[in-house]
Motif scaffolding. Structure first.
Motif, PDB file in Angstrom:
ATOM      1  N   LYS A  94      -6.414 -10.938  -4.002  1.00 18.76           N
ATOM      2  CA  LYS A  94      -5.109 -10.359  -4.331  1.00 18.76           C
ATOM      3  C   LYS A  94      -4.040 -11.439  -4.455  1.00 18.76           C
ATOM      4  N   SER A  95      -4.096 -12.430  -3.590  1.00  8.59           N
ATOM      5  CA  SER A  95      -3.109 -13.501  -3.643  1.00  8.59           C
ATOM      6  C   SER A  95      -3.212 -14.266  -4.955  1.00  8.59           C
ATOM      7  N   ARG A  96      -4.430 -14.526  -5.406  1.00  8.14           N
ATOM      8  CA  ARG A  96      -4.597 -15.210  -6.682  1.00  8.14           C
ATOM      9  C   ARG A  96      -4.038 -14.381  -7.834  1.00  8.14           C
ATOM     10  N   LEU A  97      -4.321 -13.090  -7.819  1.00  7.82           N
ATOM     11  CA  LEU A  97      -3.791 -12.221  -8.869  1.00  7.82           C
ATOM     12  C   LEU A  97      -2.270 -12.224  -8.882  1.00  7.82           C
ATOM     13  N   GLU A  98      -1.679 -12.091  -7.719  1.00 10.83           N
ATOM     14  CA  GLU A  98      -0.223 -11.982  -7.629  1.00 10.83           C
ATOM     15  C   GLU A  98       0.467 -13.293  -7.985  1.00 10.83           C
ATOM     16  N   ILE A  99      -0.106 -14.412  -7.587  1.00 15.04           N
ATOM     17  CA  ILE A  99       0.491 -15.713  -7.928  1.00 15.04           C
ATOM     18  C   ILE A  99       0.459 -15.930  -9.433  1.00 15.04           C
ATOM     19  N   ASP A 100      -0.686 -15.664 -10.052  1.00 11.18           N
ATOM     20  CA  ASP A 100      -0.801 -15.890 -11.493  1.00 11.18           C
ATOM     21  C   ASP A 100       0.119 -14.964 -12.281  1.00 11.18           C
ATOM     22  N   ALA A 101       0.255 -13.725 -11.822  1.00 14.10           N
ATOM     23  CA  ALA A 101       1.149 -12.789 -12.515  1.00 14.10           C
ATOM     24  C   ALA A 101       2.604 -13.230 -12.396  1.00 14.10           C
ATOM     25  N   ALA A 102       3.012 -13.652 -11.196  1.00 17.60           N
ATOM     26  CA  ALA A 102       4.394 -14.094 -11.000  1.00 17.60           C
ATOM     27  C   ALA A 102       4.683 -15.364 -11.810  1.00 17.60           C
ATOM     28  N   ARG A 103       3.698 -16.221 -11.909  1.00 18.98           N
ATOM     29  CA  ARG A 103       3.890 -17.458 -12.687  1.00 18.98           C
ATOM     30  C   ARG A 103       4.222 -17.131 -14.141  1.00 18.98           C
ATOM     31  N   LEU A 104       3.537 -16.152 -14.698  1.00 18.61           N
ATOM     32  CA  LEU A 104       3.805 -15.775 -16.090  1.00 18.61           C
ATOM     33  C   LEU A 104       5.213 -15.218 -16.249  1.00 18.61           C
ATOM     34  N   ILE A 105       5.673 -14.456 -15.273  1.00 17.19           N
ATOM     35  CA  ILE A 105       7.042 -13.930 -15.317  1.00 17.19           C
ATOM     36  C   ILE A 105       8.053 -15.080 -15.309  1.00 17.19           C
ATOM     37  N   VAL A 106       7.822 -16.063 -14.448  1.00 16.59           N
ATOM     38  CA  VAL A 106       8.751 -17.183 -14.326  1.00 16.59           C
ATOM     39  C   VAL A 106       8.752 -18.024 -15.599  1.00 16.59           C
ATOM     40  N   LEU A 107       7.579 -18.341 -16.109  1.00 14.63           N
ATOM     41  CA  LEU A 107       7.511 -19.167 -17.316  1.00 14.63           C
ATOM     42  C   LEU A 107       8.084 -18.432 -18.525  1.00 14.63           C
ATOM     43  N   ASN A 108       7.920 -17.128 -18.563  1.00 19.02           N
ATOM     44  CA  ASN A 108       8.523 -16.349 -19.647  1.00 19.02           C
ATOM     45  C   ASN A 108      10.046 -16.457 -19.619  1.00 19.02           C
ATOM     46  N   ALA A 109      10.626 -16.410 -18.413  1.00 19.84           N
ATOM     47  CA  ALA A 109      12.079 -16.571 -18.289  1.00 19.84           C
ATOM     48  C   ALA A 109      12.506 -17.969 -18.723  1.00 19.84           C
ATOM     49  N   ALA A 110      11.722 -18.980 -18.370  1.00 21.38           N
ATOM     50  CA  ALA A 110      12.062 -20.352 -18.758  1.00 21.38           C
ATOM     51  C   ALA A 110      12.047 -20.512 -20.276  1.00 21.38           C
ATOM     52  N   ILE A 111      11.050 -19.919 -20.928  1.00 17.23           N
ATOM     53  CA  ILE A 111      10.981 -19.997 -22.393  1.00 17.23           C
ATOM     54  C   ILE A 111      12.177 -19.290 -23.021  1.00 17.23           C
ATOM     55  N   LYS A 112      12.558 -18.161 -22.450  1.00 14.92           N
ATOM     56  CA  LYS A 112      13.698 -17.413 -22.982  1.00 14.92           C
ATOM     57  C   LYS A 112      14.983 -18.229 -22.870  1.00 14.92           C
ATOM     58  N   ILE A 113      15.165 -18.936 -21.761  1.00 19.03           N
ATOM     59  CA  ILE A 113      16.348 -19.778 -21.612  1.00 19.03           C
ATOM     60  C   ILE A 113      16.328 -20.897 -22.637  1.00 19.03           C
ATOM     61  N   ASP A 114      15.150 -21.466 -22.860  1.00 15.69           N
ATOM     62  CA  ASP A 114      15.039 -22.543 -23.846  1.00 15.69           C
ATOM     63  C   ASP A 114      15.385 -22.058 -25.247  1.00 15.69           C
ATOM     64  N   GLU A 115      15.031 -20.830 -25.564  1.00 15.90           N
ATOM     65  CA  GLU A 115      15.298 -20.295 -26.896  1.00 15.90           C
ATOM     66  C   GLU A 115      16.766 -19.948 -27.099  1.00 15.90           C
ATOM     67  N   SER A 116      17.452 -19.556 -26.035  1.00 14.36           N
ATOM     68  CA  SER A 116      18.867 -19.192 -26.168  1.00 14.36           C
ATOM     69  C   SER A 116      19.676 -19.926 -25.106  1.00 14.36           C
ATOM     70  N   ASN A 117      19.954 -19.231 -24.016  1.00 15.23           N
ATOM     71  CA  ASN A 117      20.630 -19.824 -22.861  1.00 15.23           C
ATOM     72  C   ASN A 117      20.467 -18.851 -21.693  1.00 15.23           C
ATOM     73  N   ALA A 118      21.094 -19.192 -20.564  1.00 10.72           N
ATOM     74  CA  ALA A 118      20.935 -18.340 -19.383  1.00 10.72           C
ATOM     75  C   ALA A 118      21.507 -16.942 -19.624  1.00 10.72           C
ATOM     76  N   LYS A 119      22.595 -16.846 -20.372  1.00 11.12           N
ATOM     77  CA  LYS A 119      23.203 -15.538 -20.630  1.00 11.12           C
ATOM     78  C   LYS A 119      22.298 -14.670 -21.490  1.00 11.12           C
ATOM     79  N   GLY A 120      21.560 -15.288 -22.387  1.00 10.00           N
ATOM     80  CA  GLY A 120      20.661 -14.532 -23.242  1.00 10.00           C
ATOM     81  C   GLY A 120      19.347 -14.170 -22.579  1.00 10.00           C
ATOM     82  N   ALA A 121      19.147 -14.629 -21.355  1.00  9.70           N
ATOM     83  CA  ALA A 121      17.893 -14.365 -20.647  1.00  9.70           C
ATOM     84  C   ALA A 121      18.156 -13.694 -19.306  1.00  9.70           C
ATOM     85  N   LEU A 122      19.201 -12.882 -19.232  1.00  5.96           N
ATOM     86  CA  LEU A 122      19.561 -12.264 -17.957  1.00  5.96           C
ATOM     87  C   LEU A 122      18.439 -11.378 -17.415  1.00  5.96           C
TER      88      LEU A 122
END
Length: 659
Positions: A337-365
């Motif tokens: 379960k820990s492996r599943l949850e870590i990998d899922a959370a990592r994707l959420i975080v990296l998705n937010a980082a990509i969104k900031i790169d594409e626009s800015n922090a305001k566009g990725a609220l």
């Protein structure tokens, strides 16, 4: 290549340790440059081989007593020198927004920050520690040239540290419009009065500047333009550190979380950041990237906790119930379960980082809020499992788990509590309701059109003719009672209200369905009700005394009742008794006797002049015995029940006359 050679190569490749680059999620690899990949491997090596081993030295070098807040561990300077030499410095400033950084994207830094989160010293060793990272972003994005020269340059060099002051002890600071620290303009200065707490970093002796949010225009009709952000040099007259707060007992020295009092503190008006009344704009620009930095480091903390848990359950010295901990299924489930949850959370975080790169922090609220909420909660869950696997060792200083849990727990409050982000996310998500309703309406209309085109009629999936919840009913014209009018509804506690589930089942064309199974008593009453309504036409039984169990249905039709004048003795002796002419349903279970019924049967049997033996192989209830006596009487047998009762009553009457 033979099958054997292929298998050997496969085993060799699968057993080869993975590098940091190998662990990059496939969906993010396209956006990671070759330079970033090389740096990522270097960060992993630096953290694992130098920073984590140095954590123990860091804690050992902390000052005690009066020197705890006046010195800092020398190992930090050594690690910072190593970080600079390796080129691992100021990794956090994204290249598309700042020229002062190392030239990486938010996504690339996110992958690196995960490893920094595994060590107490790694972030500072690379000059990527909070709150300096967020403060440097504020100065780089909103500061003027003088402010950048005075404060940003030394912060980028790592020669000083800073603190961020926003939260106040006497108001709900999660709503920043509530802050009360005043900033009154007097000539070329602002005078500050108020109290701040949880001023992270203010305890460090190297802290040289505070970034402070206060209320500069309380009369402004726009509540979001009443605040301003100003730079306050540490040591300014009127600034007093009242105390250093602890986090679950940890004081986080030398960093510290201070409560600071401002009393008539005078600061040059030129220290205002971006302009008066623009505090919210500055804060939102700061907190966005800061939130995702915390989320990135939380992934690393969770990874390290998982490593400790795996090491624990495979410790050969630790066995329970004759088996190693790793042989217990529940612990392996925790690991999975820990492996599943870590990998899922990592994707959420990296998705937010990509969104900031594409626009800015305001566009990725939305994406930032998702990462801010999910990553710390996940890390706390994984760390808690690791603590549980260690037992008592998990909550003491023998492992880093307790301290890790305390630090991560604060992230659910820092930079805005989870509830604020969830509420805003919910509001934004709910704004789609009009489009959703319109889409569903169009889909329904299109479905109706297609039904006509294909010449078919709409059928419910829960049709009464096919539903297992509502099987076909057989018509019975003799049954007049409805479920709503049946007295059984009121008598049986297992039946539900007539209106229960009516609203939900009516739309499907179904009768209300009882949620609880029917009891035997319910079925007994159903059959009795049918008898009462003369569904089964049986000849009337003779009247029996109220106390007698034989008012049940006879197995054979009884003879016609005798005239009342021939039974005068019984009538005289039992003039107060009530007689019935009623059929009653007999369940097969009526032939079974409880211990109490057996005793009662014995006593009543003696009263009728016939002893009952409990050793008889065919032990029966009082009713069964009565039926048997009547049956024998009708076939030329001995005494009938009526005669027995009359005889017994007559004997009692004679005794009464003698007395």
């Amino acid at each position: 290549m033979s099958k054997s050679d292929f298998s050997q190569d496969l085993l060799a490749s699968s057993s080869k340790p993975q590098t940091a680059v190998d662990k990059i999620p496939v969906i993010a690899r396209f956006a990671v440059s070759e330079r970033a990949k090389e740096t990522l491997n270097l960060v992993e090596k630096f953290v694992e081989e130098e920073c984590i081993p140095s954590d123990t030295i860091f804690h050992s070098q902390l000052g005690e007593g009066p020197t705890r807040w006046t010195t800092y561990p020398p190992i930090i300077d050594h690690l910072k020198a190593r970080g600079k030499k390796l080129g691992l410095w100021n990794l956090f400033l994204p290249m598309n927004h700042f020229k002062e950084g190392a030239g990486f994207t938010n996504l690339e830094y996110g992958l690196m920050a995960e490893y920094l989160g595994k060590s107490r010293t790694a972030s500072e060793a690379t000059n990527c520690a909070a709150p300096d990272t967020g403060n440097m972003e504020v100065l780089a994005k909103y500061g003027n040239e003088a402010q950048k020269k005075d404060w940003l340059a030394p912060l980028l060099d790592g020669s000083i540290r800073s603190a961020f002051l926003m939260t106040e002890p006497d108001v709900a600071s999660s709503d920043a419009t509530n802050i009360t620290l005043t900033m009154k303009r007097q000539g070329n200065e602002y005078v500050l009065n108020g109290t701040k707490w949880w001023s992270s970093g203010a305890g460090d002796p190297r802290c040289r500047v505070y970034i402070v949010m206060g209320k500069s225009d309380p009369g402004n009709k726009d509540t979001y333009k009443q605040q301003s952000v100003i730079l306050v040099p540490a040591g300014t007259p009127g600034v007093t550190i009242q105390r250093v707060l602890s986090v679950y007992g940890y004081d986080d020295a030398p960093h510290g979380h201070a409560q600071i009092n401002f009393e008539n503190v005078r600061v040059p008006a030129s220290n205002i950041v971006l302009g008066e009344g623009r505090g919210f704009e500055v804060i939102q620009g700061r907190l966005g990237p800061g939130r995702i930095h915390h989320a990135m480091r939380s992934i690393g903390a969770a990874e390290r906790a998982l490593e400790w848990m795996i090491a624990r359950i495979n410790d050969t010295r630790k066995k329970t119930f004759g088996k190693a901990l790793s042989e217990h299924g529940v612990l392996l489930e925790w690991v999975a379960k820990s492996r599943l949850e870590i990998d899922a959370a990592r994707l959420i975080v990296l998705n937010a980082a990509i969104k900031i790169d594409e626009s800015n922090a305001k566009g990725a609220l939305k994406e930032i809020a998702e990462a801010k909420v999910m990553a710390p909660q996940m890390a706390l869950t994984v760390i808690d499992r690791a603590v549980q696997s260690f037992g008592g060792a998990g909550v003491c200083q023998d492992t880093p788990l307790a301290n890790m849990w305390a630090q991560i727990r604060t992230l659910r409050i820092a930079d805005g509590p989870d509830e604020v982000h969830l509420q805003q996310m919910g509001k934004n998500e709910n704004k789609r309701y009009r489009d959703i309703v319109e889409k569903l309406k169009v889909q329904k209309e299109r479905s109706e059109e297609m039904l006509k085109e294909h010449g078919v009629q709409h059928k419910s999936k829960l049709s009464p003719s096919t539903s297992i919840l509502n099987p076909p009913k057989t018509s019975n014209p003799q049954s007049k009672m409805s479920p709503q009018t049946s007295p059984l509804k009121a008598r049986d506690p297992n039946t539900s209200s007539p209106t229960k589930n009516a609203s939900t089942t009516k739309s499907f064309g179904m009768e209300p369905v009882n949620e609880k199974p029917k009891s035997m008593e319910y079925h007994r009453q159903v059959l009795q009700s049918k008898l009462d309504n003369e569904k089964y036409a049986l000849p009337p039984s003779p009247p029996f005394p109220e106390f007698c169990d034989s008012t049940l249905l006879h197995p054979h039709p009884p003879p016609p009742p005798e005239p009342m004048h021939t039974r005068g003795n019984m009538h005289k002796a039992n003039s107060s008794l009530i007689y019935r002419d009623q059929h009653k349903y007999i369940s097969p279970s009526d032939m079974l006797l409880s211990p109490a019924t057996q005793k009662l049967s014995l006593l009543k049997g003696k009263r009728f002049g016939k002893a009952t033996s409990s050793t008889n192989s065919g032990t029966k209830s009082l009713f069964a015995n009565t039926m048997s006596k009547n049956h024998h009487h009708n076939n030329g047998g001995t005494l009938s029940l009526d005669a027995a009762v009359a005889k017994d009553a007559g004997a009692e009457s004679v005794k009464g006359e003698e007395k």
